[in-house]
Design a protein around this motif. Structure first.
Motif, PDB file in Angstrom:
ATOM      1  N   VAL A   1      -9.712   0.859  -2.932  1.00  0.00           N
ATOM      2  CA  VAL A   1      -8.913  -0.040  -2.086  1.00  0.00           C
ATOM      3  C   VAL A   1      -7.534   0.567  -1.821  1.00  0.00           C
ATOM      4  O   VAL A   1      -7.025   0.538  -0.688  1.00  0.00           O
ATOM      5  CB  VAL A   1      -8.781  -1.426  -2.739  1.00  0.00           C
ATOM      6  CG1 VAL A   1      -7.787  -2.295  -1.973  1.00  0.00           C
ATOM      7  CG2 VAL A   1     -10.135  -2.122  -2.812  1.00  0.00           C
ATOM      8  N   GLY A   2      -6.920   1.146  -2.866  1.00  0.00           N
ATOM      9  CA  GLY A   2      -5.635   1.803  -2.686  1.00  0.00           C
ATOM     10  C   GLY A   2      -5.716   2.980  -1.743  1.00  0.00           C
ATOM     11  O   GLY A   2      -4.820   3.202  -0.914  1.00  0.00           O
ATOM     12  N   PHE A   3      -6.805   3.746  -1.847  1.00  0.00           N
ATOM     13  CA  PHE A   3      -7.017   4.886  -0.941  1.00  0.00           C
ATOM     14  C   PHE A   3      -7.091   4.412   0.508  1.00  0.00           C
ATOM     15  O   PHE A   3      -6.425   4.957   1.400  1.00  0.00           O
ATOM     16  CB  PHE A   3      -8.297   5.619  -1.329  1.00  0.00           C
ATOM     17  CG  PHE A   3      -8.936   6.384  -0.209  1.00  0.00           C
ATOM     18  CD1 PHE A   3      -8.370   7.559   0.262  1.00  0.00           C
ATOM     19  CD2 PHE A   3     -10.103   5.921   0.385  1.00  0.00           C
ATOM     20  CE1 PHE A   3      -8.955   8.263   1.313  1.00  0.00           C
ATOM     21  CE2 PHE A   3     -10.699   6.620   1.420  1.00  0.00           C
ATOM     22  CZ  PHE A   3     -10.123   7.794   1.891  1.00  0.00           C
ATOM     23  N   ALA A   4      -7.898   3.380   0.762  1.00  0.00           N
ATOM     24  CA  ALA A   4      -8.102   2.906   2.130  1.00  0.00           C
ATOM     25  C   ALA A   4      -6.841   2.275   2.702  1.00  0.00           C
ATOM     26  O   ALA A   4      -6.385   2.629   3.805  1.00  0.00           O
ATOM     27  CB  ALA A   4      -9.264   1.913   2.170  1.00  0.00           C
ATOM     28  N   THR A   5      -6.255   1.339   1.968  1.00  0.00           N
ATOM     29  CA  THR A   5      -5.079   0.625   2.485  1.00  0.00           C
ATOM     30  C   THR A   5      -3.852   1.527   2.530  1.00  0.00           C
ATOM     31  O   THR A   5      -3.055   1.451   3.471  1.00  0.00           O
ATOM     32  CB  THR A   5      -4.780  -0.612   1.630  1.00  0.00           C
ATOM     33  OG1 THR A   5      -4.568  -0.220   0.258  1.00  0.00           O
ATOM     34  CG2 THR A   5      -5.938  -1.599   1.690  1.00  0.00           C
ATOM     35  N   GLY A   6      -3.683   2.379   1.520  1.00  0.00           N
ATOM     36  CA  GLY A   6      -2.532   3.276   1.507  1.00  0.00           C
ATOM     37  C   GLY A   6      -2.585   4.288   2.632  1.00  0.00           C
ATOM     38  O   GLY A   6      -1.565   4.564   3.281  1.00  0.00           O
ATOM     39  N   THR A   7      -3.758   4.859   2.857  1.00  0.00           N
ATOM     40  CA  THR A   7      -3.898   5.822   3.951  1.00  0.00           C
ATOM     41  C   THR A   7      -3.650   5.154   5.291  1.00  0.00           C
ATOM     42  O   THR A   7      -2.932   5.691   6.153  1.00  0.00           O
ATOM     43  CB  THR A   7      -5.303   6.448   3.933  1.00  0.00           C
ATOM     44  OG1 THR A   7      -5.532   7.071   2.656  1.00  0.00           O
ATOM     45  CG2 THR A   7      -5.447   7.497   5.022  1.00  0.00           C
TER      46      THR A   7
ATOM     47  N   GLY B   1      -0.627  10.836  -1.894  1.00  0.00           N
ATOM     48  CA  GLY B   1      -1.051  10.039  -3.040  1.00  0.00           C
ATOM     49  C   GLY B   1      -2.267   9.195  -2.733  1.00  0.00           C
ATOM     50  O   GLY B   1      -3.210   9.127  -3.537  1.00  0.00           O
ATOM     51  N   SER B   2      -2.288   8.579  -1.555  1.00  0.00           N
ATOM     52  CA  SER B   2      -3.408   7.701  -1.196  1.00  0.00           C
ATOM     53  C   SER B   2      -4.678   8.494  -0.929  1.00  0.00           C
ATOM     54  O   SER B   2      -5.777   8.101  -1.348  1.00  0.00           O
ATOM     55  CB  SER B   2      -3.048   6.867   0.039  1.00  0.00           C
ATOM     56  OG  SER B   2      -1.928   6.050  -0.203  1.00  0.00           O
ATOM     57  N   VAL B   3      -4.566   9.625  -0.243  1.00  0.00           N
ATOM     58  CA  VAL B   3      -5.748  10.369   0.188  1.00  0.00           C
ATOM     59  C   VAL B   3      -6.447  11.065  -0.967  1.00  0.00           C
ATOM     60  O   VAL B   3      -7.662  10.977  -1.132  1.00  0.00           O
ATOM     61  CB  VAL B   3      -5.368  11.381   1.286  1.00  0.00           C
ATOM     62  CG1 VAL B   3      -6.526  12.324   1.576  1.00  0.00           C
ATOM     63  CG2 VAL B   3      -4.958  10.653   2.561  1.00  0.00           C
ATOM     64  N   SER B   4      -5.696  11.796  -1.787  1.00  0.00           N
ATOM     65  CA  SER B   4      -6.352  12.637  -2.804  1.00  0.00           C
ATOM     66  C   SER B   4      -6.019  12.252  -4.239  1.00  0.00           C
ATOM     67  O   SER B   4      -6.896  12.288  -5.105  1.00  0.00           O
ATOM     68  CB  SER B   4      -5.975  14.101  -2.572  1.00  0.00           C
ATOM     69  OG  SER B   4      -4.569  14.265  -2.631  1.00  0.00           O
TER      70      SER B   4
ATOM     71  N   PRO C   1       0.810  -1.223   0.000  1.00  0.00           N
ATOM     72  CA  PRO C   1       0.000   0.000   0.000  1.00  0.00           C
ATOM     73  C   PRO C   1       0.844   1.274   0.000  1.00  0.00           C
ATOM     74  O   PRO C   1       0.444   2.287  -0.587  1.00  0.00           O
ATOM     75  CB  PRO C   1      -0.831  -0.127   1.283  1.00  0.00           C
ATOM     76  CG  PRO C   1      -0.945  -1.588   1.501  1.00  0.00           C
ATOM     77  CD  PRO C   1       0.383  -2.150   1.061  1.00  0.00           C
ATOM     78  N   LEU C   2       2.022   1.231   0.652  1.00  0.00           N
ATOM     79  CA  LEU C   2       2.917   2.389   0.607  1.00  0.00           C
ATOM     80  C   LEU C   2       3.433   2.602  -0.805  1.00  0.00           C
ATOM     81  O   LEU C   2       3.584   3.747  -1.261  1.00  0.00           O
ATOM     82  CB  LEU C   2       4.084   2.200   1.580  1.00  0.00           C
ATOM     83  CG  LEU C   2       3.718   2.140   3.067  1.00  0.00           C
ATOM     84  CD1 LEU C   2       4.964   1.839   3.898  1.00  0.00           C
ATOM     85  CD2 LEU C   2       3.086   3.447   3.511  1.00  0.00           C
ATOM     86  N   PHE C   3       3.725   1.506  -1.515  1.00  0.00           N
ATOM     87  CA  PHE C   3       4.107   1.614  -2.920  1.00  0.00           C
ATOM     88  C   PHE C   3       2.994   2.285  -3.729  1.00  0.00           C
ATOM     89  O   PHE C   3       3.248   3.171  -4.537  1.00  0.00           O
ATOM     90  CB  PHE C   3       4.400   0.236  -3.505  1.00  0.00           C
ATOM     91  CG  PHE C   3       4.354   0.195  -5.010  1.00  0.00           C
ATOM     92  CD1 PHE C   3       5.461   0.578  -5.762  1.00  0.00           C
ATOM     93  CD2 PHE C   3       3.200  -0.193  -5.679  1.00  0.00           C
ATOM     94  CE1 PHE C   3       5.417   0.570  -7.150  1.00  0.00           C
ATOM     95  CE2 PHE C   3       3.144  -0.208  -7.060  1.00  0.00           C
ATOM     96  CZ  PHE C   3       4.261   0.176  -7.802  1.00  0.00           C
ATOM     97  N   PHE C   4       1.757   1.855  -3.506  1.00  0.00           N
ATOM     98  CA  PHE C   4       0.634   2.413  -4.252  1.00  0.00           C
ATOM     99  C   PHE C   4       0.548   3.918  -4.048  1.00  0.00           C
ATOM    100  O   PHE C   4       0.386   4.676  -5.012  1.00  0.00           O
ATOM    101  CB  PHE C   4      -0.671   1.748  -3.812  1.00  0.00           C
ATOM    102  CG  PHE C   4      -1.895   2.350  -4.452  1.00  0.00           C
ATOM    103  CD1 PHE C   4      -2.343   1.914  -5.688  1.00  0.00           C
ATOM    104  CD2 PHE C   4      -2.600   3.360  -3.815  1.00  0.00           C
ATOM    105  CE1 PHE C   4      -3.462   2.477  -6.284  1.00  0.00           C
ATOM    106  CE2 PHE C   4      -3.717   3.936  -4.393  1.00  0.00           C
ATOM    107  CZ  PHE C   4      -4.151   3.489  -5.630  1.00  0.00           C
ATOM    108  N   GLY C   5       0.644   4.358  -2.793  1.00  0.00           N
ATOM    109  CA  GLY C   5       0.536   5.784  -2.520  1.00  0.00           C
ATOM    110  C   GLY C   5       1.630   6.587  -3.186  1.00  0.00           C
ATOM    111  O   GLY C   5       1.375   7.655  -3.771  1.00  0.00           O
ATOM    112  N   MET C   6       2.876   6.101  -3.123  1.00  0.00           N
ATOM    113  CA  MET C   6       3.990   6.824  -3.731  1.00  0.00           C
ATOM    114  C   MET C   6       3.885   6.822  -5.250  1.00  0.00           C
ATOM    115  O   MET C   6       4.188   7.827  -5.904  1.00  0.00           O
ATOM    116  CB  MET C   6       5.318   6.202  -3.292  1.00  0.00           C
ATOM    117  CG  MET C   6       5.560   6.243  -1.791  1.00  0.00           C
ATOM    118  SD  MET C   6       7.181   5.613  -1.297  1.00  0.00           S
ATOM    119  CE  MET C   6       8.224   6.987  -1.803  1.00  0.00           C
ATOM    120  N   ALA C   7       3.440   5.706  -5.820  1.00  0.00           N
ATOM    121  CA  ALA C   7       3.341   5.617  -7.281  1.00  0.00           C
ATOM    122  C   ALA C   7       2.225   6.505  -7.815  1.00  0.00           C
ATOM    123  O   ALA C   7       2.414   7.221  -8.801  1.00  0.00           O
ATOM    124  CB  ALA C   7       3.112   4.160  -7.692  1.00  0.00           C
ATOM    125  N   ILE C   8       1.055   6.490  -7.184  1.00  0.00           N
ATOM    126  CA  ILE C   8      -0.050   7.297  -7.674  1.00  0.00           C
ATOM    127  C   ILE C   8       0.225   8.780  -7.448  1.00  0.00           C
ATOM    128  O   ILE C   8      -0.241   9.637  -8.200  1.00  0.00           O
ATOM    129  CB  ILE C   8      -1.378   6.872  -7.004  1.00  0.00           C
ATOM    130  CG1 ILE C   8      -2.574   7.363  -7.834  1.00  0.00           C
ATOM    131  CG2 ILE C   8      -1.471   7.377  -5.584  1.00  0.00           C
ATOM    132  CD1 ILE C   8      -2.648   6.778  -9.213  1.00  0.00           C
TER     133      ILE C   8
END
Length: 485
Positions: A453-459, A411-414, A265-272
């Motif tokens: 899912v990325g928003f929830a897990t990444g946050t 990235g995850s939040v917005s 999930p940290l990867f997702f937030g940084m990538a997005i």
């Protein structure tokens, strides 16, 4: 990130006049006179007589997608794994391009429907919701959500800039006495990653007055020469970062091909966060001389961006391995050439702060200034609001001084909403009267579901990791590189 205010006579649902995404490259455009809809025009250049060329639009698109997020991708690849990371970045690139194309397609269809030459992101969501009877009353909330995500994203960028500058300048200053001209000495070791977060916060406070004075610039056109210079030095810095990383990969490579599930999930937030350039798409398409060629611009530009993301993320992780920091610049060796690289990139980020800050400022400040009478008082209130917004941004950076967590959280939040969730939903709203195939509906639901899912897990992962780093187990000392990631 860009916007254009347009008001004129039109058919179809009326749009309330309120600030939307601002254009950091140009001042707000004048009022657009009545005219034929987009479909009847060869191109639409609001407020000017000529549009941007293919090359100009491509440069603006690249500029809107390449920033500090690129430098954090080696750590993102570490969180996902040496194989899963690049593959995920490639998939995310395809999805990001598809969502950008969806946004352009929906905006064009909706602008024709309401007889307007151009719709911003927020206006497109508003109009799309108005086309569905049972969502009509909620349409203003849709536009409000887009603007809120834009504000969070852009202020998040500004927070990242505070942390990025403080970490990199801290390294340069503290390692100055030991810095040499020999870049081959201890080339596998990062530059003095030791130091406390408190020291980094002091550097943030040091930069605060400079950022406040920077955003007092009355018109961004005065910063055009500095902006051009910033782009050039950032490009030169990237070339040197690539060179060092490629020439210092050690064999054999013994890195995990797939990372830990809890780190993905940290990867997702940084990538997005890195891919979040969807806000530049509509204004750039609208300002082209021949907007029918924007699809080629989008494919070309985002293809280059995706290649840069995958290559630097992979090469940086191969070079530095588990010691990779929140920005690859923090891993560069303690020699003057690469210390200068950090300073040059910091200069580029410093100038870019004003461009990113322009967006939330144009959304939040005008409603407050409009309540004040008198020209001088309006100017004073506007400057005060700008200063308070910068101070607020600095306070957020002081509270979360870990660079990778700021990037992942923003990235995850917005960014996930702007880049992945809203565009597929907008397509279903836009083409609801015409009917969408079950395959298209399934595809849109899947993309938006992944975004949610990325928003929830990444946050959750970013906040949990933030708590852990600020409250380590009793008696456990975190390694210096962990504190500066």
């Amino acid at each position: 990130m860009y916007s254009t205010e347009t008001e004129h006579k039109r058919e179809g649902p009326s749009l309330p006049s309120s600030p939307t995404e601002a254009n950091p490259l140009h001042p707000p455009s004048p009022v657009v006179p009545p005219g034929p809809p987009r479909s009847q025009r060869q191109y639409e250049r609001i407020g000017e007589s000529t549009g941007t060329t293919f090359i100009q639009t491509l440069i603006h698109l690249l500029k809107g997608n390449i920033g500090t997020g690129l430098l954090g991708l080696p750590l993102a690849v570490k969180n996902a794994g040496l194989v899963l990371g690049p593959v995920s970045l490639l998939c995310m690139g395809f999805v990001a391009i598809h969502c950008m194309r969806l946004l352009v397609k929906c905006s064009n269809r909706l602008s024709e429907r309401v007889n307007r030459p151009f719709l911003s992101y927020g206006e497109a969501v508003y109009t799309g919701m108005e086309s569905v009877s049972w969502l009509r009353r909620l349409a203003p909330w849709g536009r409000w959500m887009v603007n809120l995500c834009l504000i969070i994203t852009q202020l998040g960028f500004c927070c990242v800039y505070f942390v990025f500058l403080s970490d990199n300048i801290k390294q340069v200053v503290e390692a100055a006495n030991a810095t040499t001209w020999d870049c081959q000495v201890n080339h596998t070791s990062p530059t003095a990653l030791a130091g406390t977060s408190f020291d980094s916060r002091l550097y943030m406070l040091f930069f605060l007055p400079a950022f406040i004075l920077l955003v007092f610039t009355p018109n961004l056109k005065y910063m055009a020469p500095l902006s051009l210079l910033a782009n050039l030095v950032m490009c030169a810095s990237l070339v040197l970062i690539y060179y060092y990383s490629l020439t210092n990969i050690e064999l054999p490579i013994n890195l995990p091909l797939v990372g830990k599930a809890k780190d993905y999930p940290l990867f997702f937030g940084m990538a997005i966060f890195a891919f979040e350039g969807i806000g530049v798409v509509l204004p750039l398409e609208n300002k082209m001389q021949k907007p029918e060629g924007f699809g080629t611009v989008l494919n070309t530009g985002m293809g280059v961006v995706t290649f840069l993301y995958i290559s630097l993320g992979t090469v940086g992780y191969l070079c530095f391995g588990d010691t990779i920091a929140g920005s690859i610049t923090l891993n560069l060796p303690n020699c003057w050439m690469y210390q200068i690289v950090k300073l040059l990139y910091c200069f580029g980020i410093f100038i870019t702060f004003a461009l990113q800050f322009y967006v939330p400022a144009e959304i939040l400040i005008p409603p407050v200034v409009d309540r004040v009478s008198g020209h001088r008082r309006r100017i004073a209130v506007g400057l005060l609001m700008r200063a308070l917004l910068v101070i607020f941004t600095c306070c957020l950076a002081v509270l979360i001084p870990e660079l990778d967590l700021v990037i992942s959280l923003v990235g995850s939040v917005s960014s996930s909403f702007l880049a992945l969730i809203f565009p597929p939903l907008l397509e279903m709203l836009t083409f609801h009267p015409d009917g969408l195939s079950p395959l298209a509906v399934t595809k849109n639901v899947l993309i938006s579901g992944v975004g949610l899912v990325g928003f929830a897990t990444g946050t959750y992962s970013a906040i949990t990791e933030l708590i852990v780093r600020n409250n380590p187990p009793h008696g456990q000392n975190l390694p210096p590189s962990f504190m500066l990631q």
